[in-house]
Design an enzyme around this catalytic site. Structure first.
Site, PDB file in Angstrom:
ATOM      1  N   ARG A  84      57.283 -54.578 -80.434  1.00 37.48           N
ATOM      2  CA  ARG A  84      58.334 -54.493 -79.411  1.00 37.48           C
ATOM      3  C   ARG A  84      58.958 -53.098 -79.257  1.00 37.48           C
ATOM      4  O   ARG A  84      59.189 -52.652 -78.145  1.00 37.48           O
ATOM      5  CB  ARG A  84      59.418 -55.543 -79.668  1.00 37.48           C
ATOM      6  CG  ARG A  84      58.869 -56.967 -79.755  1.00 37.48           C
ATOM      7  CD  ARG A  84      59.949 -58.028 -79.662  1.00 37.48           C
ATOM      8  NE  ARG A  84      60.590 -58.007 -78.368  1.00 37.48           N
ATOM      9  CZ  ARG A  84      61.778 -57.485 -78.108  1.00 37.48           C
ATOM     10  NH1 ARG A  84      62.487 -56.976 -79.091  1.00 37.48           N
ATOM     11  NH2 ARG A  84      62.262 -57.484 -76.895  1.00 37.48           N
ATOM     12  N   GLY A  97      65.109 -66.620 -70.904  1.00 37.36           N
ATOM     13  CA  GLY A  97      65.399 -65.222 -70.611  1.00 37.36           C
ATOM     14  C   GLY A  97      66.726 -64.713 -71.142  1.00 37.36           C
ATOM     15  O   GLY A  97      67.056 -63.546 -70.948  1.00 37.36           O
ATOM     16  N   GLU A 152      64.192 -73.353 -70.700  1.00 37.61           N
ATOM     17  CA  GLU A 152      63.018 -72.933 -71.499  1.00 37.61           C
ATOM     18  C   GLU A 152      63.336 -71.722 -72.369  1.00 37.61           C
ATOM     19  O   GLU A 152      62.770 -70.637 -72.176  1.00 37.61           O
ATOM     20  CB  GLU A 152      61.866 -72.551 -70.551  1.00 37.61           C
ATOM     21  CG  GLU A 152      61.428 -73.621 -69.598  1.00 37.61           C
ATOM     22  CD  GLU A 152      60.420 -73.080 -68.562  1.00 37.61           C
ATOM     23  OE1 GLU A 152      60.167 -71.862 -68.534  1.00 37.61           O
ATOM     24  OE2 GLU A 152      59.908 -73.894 -67.789  1.00 37.61           O
ATOM     25  N   PRO A 153      64.215 -71.860 -73.334  1.00 41.38           N
ATOM     26  CA  PRO A 153      64.524 -70.704 -74.175  1.00 41.38           C
ATOM     27  C   PRO A 153      63.375 -70.351 -75.122  1.00 41.38           C
ATOM     28  O   PRO A 153      62.710 -71.238 -75.655  1.00 41.38           O
ATOM     29  CB  PRO A 153      65.743 -71.172 -74.984  1.00 41.38           C
ATOM     30  CG  PRO A 153      65.595 -72.661 -75.038  1.00 41.38           C
ATOM     31  CD  PRO A 153      64.945 -73.065 -73.730  1.00 41.38           C
ATOM     32  N   GLY A 154      63.161 -69.060 -75.293  1.00 42.94           N
ATOM     33  CA  GLY A 154      62.208 -68.592 -76.302  1.00 42.94           C
ATOM     34  C   GLY A 154      62.989 -67.786 -77.323  1.00 42.94           C
ATOM     35  O   GLY A 154      63.406 -68.258 -78.376  1.00 42.94           O
ATOM     36  N   CYS A 201      47.526 -44.951 -86.998  1.00 42.84           N
ATOM     37  CA  CYS A 201      47.184 -43.608 -86.548  1.00 42.84           C
ATOM     38  C   CYS A 201      47.483 -43.499 -85.064  1.00 42.84           C
ATOM     39  O   CYS A 201      46.591 -43.300 -84.234  1.00 42.84           O
ATOM     40  CB  CYS A 201      45.712 -43.336 -86.829  1.00 42.84           C
ATOM     41  SG  CYS A 201      45.335 -43.574 -88.555  1.00 42.84           S
ATOM     42  N   GLU A 202      48.719 -43.654 -84.709  1.00 44.13           N
ATOM     43  CA  GLU A 202      49.189 -43.591 -83.323  1.00 44.13           C
ATOM     44  C   GLU A 202      50.581 -42.969 -83.373  1.00 44.13           C
ATOM     45  O   GLU A 202      51.448 -43.450 -84.116  1.00 44.13           O
ATOM     46  CB  GLU A 202      49.339 -45.005 -82.742  1.00 44.13           C
ATOM     47  CG  GLU A 202      48.055 -45.788 -82.667  1.00 44.13           C
ATOM     48  CD  GLU A 202      47.575 -46.005 -81.239  1.00 44.13           C
ATOM     49  OE1 GLU A 202      48.234 -45.519 -80.298  1.00 44.13           O
ATOM     50  OE2 GLU A 202      46.536 -46.659 -81.091  1.00 44.13           O
TER      51      GLU A 202
HETATM   52  N1  LLP Z   1      59.904 -69.416 -69.483  1.00 42.34           N
HETATM   53  C1  LLP Z   1      58.967 -68.637 -68.918  1.00 42.34           C
HETATM   54  C2  LLP Z   1      58.315 -69.087 -67.701  1.00 42.34           C
HETATM   55  C3  LLP Z   1      58.633 -67.404 -69.503  1.00 42.34           C
HETATM   56  O1  LLP Z   1      57.713 -66.635 -68.935  1.00 42.34           O
HETATM   57  C4  LLP Z   1      59.299 -66.990 -70.688  1.00 42.34           C
HETATM   58  C5  LLP Z   1      58.975 -65.716 -71.319  1.00 42.34           C
HETATM   59  C6  LLP Z   1      60.274 -67.845 -71.232  1.00 42.34           C
HETATM   60  C7  LLP Z   1      60.555 -69.039 -70.605  1.00 42.34           C
HETATM   61  C8  LLP Z   1      61.053 -67.480 -72.465  1.00 42.34           C
HETATM   62  O2  LLP Z   1      61.782 -66.314 -72.273  1.00 42.34           O
HETATM   63  P1  LLP Z   1      62.840 -65.850 -73.385  1.00 42.34           P
HETATM   64  O3  LLP Z   1      63.908 -66.929 -73.447  1.00 42.34           O
HETATM   65  O4  LLP Z   1      62.107 -65.736 -74.659  1.00 42.34           O
HETATM   66  O5  LLP Z   1      63.349 -64.560 -72.888  1.00 42.34           O
HETATM   67  N2  LLP Z   1      57.107 -60.202 -75.243  1.00 42.34           N
HETATM   68  C9  LLP Z   1      58.403 -59.958 -74.650  1.00 42.34           C
HETATM   69  C10 LLP Z   1      58.991 -61.182 -74.010  1.00 42.34           C
HETATM   70  C11 LLP Z   1      58.096 -61.766 -72.925  1.00 42.34           C
HETATM   71  C12 LLP Z   1      58.648 -63.017 -72.362  1.00 42.34           C
HETATM   72  C13 LLP Z   1      57.667 -63.668 -71.446  1.00 42.34           C
HETATM   73  N3  LLP Z   1      58.120 -64.882 -70.861  1.00 42.34           N
HETATM   74  C14 LLP Z   1      59.344 -59.381 -75.725  1.00 42.34           C
HETATM   75  O6  LLP Z   1      58.897 -59.131 -76.832  1.00 42.34           O
HETATM   76  O7  LLP Z   1      60.505 -59.124 -75.425  1.00 42.34           O
END
Ligand code: LLP
Length: 382
Positions: A280, A214, A242-244, A309-310
């Site tokens: 996004r 997050g 859990e970084p994304g 077309c939106e």
């Molecule tokens: N762990 C869990 C349980 C999660 O649900 C998520 C993301 C992450 C880790 C990774 O979060 P991050 O580090 O990436 O913030 N589509 C949206 C983001 C949705 C994230 C959902 N969960 C966007 O484009 O901003």
């Protein structure tokens, strides 16, 4: 990003646009920053941010595990040879197939509600996701730790769920908290971890505290890490994260070309990428940095509109561009996370190619789709 305008022009020339380009140097640098801040914590990449197999394999080789939230993501983890302690199975509504494959791979499950205890395969390892019920400073769609979010169990329920796990013969490994995404204010994390520590003395012994991800770009990673480690220490637990986004966002750029311009109610620069390539801005009002890769006299203010077309199909509003003309190239930054991953085939638009730059060479890591790719499953059905 270490890629220059020349690099980007060359890639667009060779592979066409719209195009997702990734910089391996930047990807490695982000992982290094995370490891420098979080030290001994175990890193599970939330592959939803970008599930490209090449990126997954690269991270796997560097010792990173994976957080999977769908049958397909679990299949990707299996496909690249991840197993056991390197996989977390998460999600608010897991299917029987996910429990079965997760168990076969030896994964750790994150429990999102009490009645999942009865659904777990025998002798599973599980964490319990707690919803700290806080106001989170991010877009409402991106807040998962608010009282009205669908995720996790309440603080009051958590000790009972841990006890139920143990009673059912599972390993109650610990607690999990993930309060949302794109959060830049470290105080949100401090507040969430603070709520968890209220459970001290009620949980029984815990092996793991999973502090989720997050972290917004530019967040105080060291501050978040300090708080997360301190919280894990109160429970005598190991820290997992859990970084994304943080891991992959800055490594990725979306390249798009100008199709033309028009001046009506506003000034529009029409480009060849839009909501189907990068959702996004439309979905969350997200602002991605836009860099024009040309020089010309005549700077003006433009809305960057896509080809769909939106009316909502805008990549950015009020960007300063030097007299755009058809063929000019634009770089949309911070697009490595939730960019390609959330692209779609709406309007039978073929998803862009993805290319990775490393040691001076480009590699295609996903070829550009064709219309046939898109309708293939329909033809097979007919
Ligand atoms: N762990 C869990 C349980 C999660 O649900 C998520 C993301 C992450 C880790 C990774 O979060 P991050 O580090 O990436 O913030 N589509 C949206 C983001 C949705 C994230 C959902 N969960 C966007 O484009 O901003």
């Amino acid at each position: 990003m270490s890629l220059t305008s020349e690099h980007l022009h060359a890639a667009a020339q060779q592979y066409g646009t719209p195009l997702y380009v990734y910089d391996a140097t930047e990807l490695d640098a982000a992982l290094a920053r995370i490891r420098a801040a979080f030290g001994t914590a175990r890193v599970y990449y939330a592959m939803k941010a970008n599930p490209n197999l090449t990126l997954l394999r690269r991270l796997h080789a560097q010792g990173v595990g994976f957080e999977c939230v769908s049958p397909g993501e679990l299949a990707r983890a299996q496909h690249i040879g991840a197993a056991g302690e390197r996989i977390i199975v998460n999600g608010p509504a897991k299917t029987p197939g996910e429990y079965a494959l997760g168990a076969r791979l030896g994964a750790t499950f994150i429990l999102d509600r009490e009645d999942e205890v009865a659904l777990l395969p025998p002798s599973s390892r599980a964490l319990v996701r707690v919803n700290p019920a806080l106001n989170i400073s991010t877009h409402d769609h991106l807040a998962t730790g608010a009282a009205h979010s669908k995720f996790g169990v309440t603080l009051e329920q958590a000790p009972r769920v841990l006890a139920a796990l143990r009673a059912a013969g599972h390993t109650a490994l610990g607690l999990h908290v993930h309060i949302g995404s794109a959060i830049r204010d470290a105080r949100d994390f401090t507040a969430a971890f603070g709520r968890l520590t209220e459970l001290r003395g009620q949980t029984g012994p815990l092996g793991v505290l999973d502090a989720g991800g997050g972290w917004g770009l530019g967040a105080d990673l060291h501050g978040i890490a300090r708080e997360a480690h301190a919280t894990a220490a109160t429970f005598g637990a190991q820290l997992w994260v859990e970084p994304g986004r943080y891991l992959v966002a800055q490594a990725g750029t979306l390249l798009t070309r100008v199709i033309g311009t028009k001046r009506t109610g506003r000034n529009f620069t029409l480009v060849d990428a839009g909501m189907t390539e990068l959702l996004r801005p439309m979905l969350y009002g997200a602002q991605h940095p836009v860099t024009p890769l040309w020089h010309r006299e005549g700077t003006g203010t433009w809305d960057l509109a896509g080809p769909a077309c939106e009316s909502g199909d805008l990549l950015a509003r009020d960007v300063t561009l030097p007299a755009p003309q058809a063929g000019d190239l634009l770089a949309i930054g911070e697009a490595g996370a939730y960019g390609a991953a959330m692209s779609s085939n709406y309007l039978t638009r073929a998803r862009p190619a993805e290319v990775l730059h490393e040691n001076g060479t480009w590699t295609v890591i996903r070829r550009r789709e064709t219309p046939q790719d898109i309708w293939q499953a329909e033809d097979a059905a007919g």
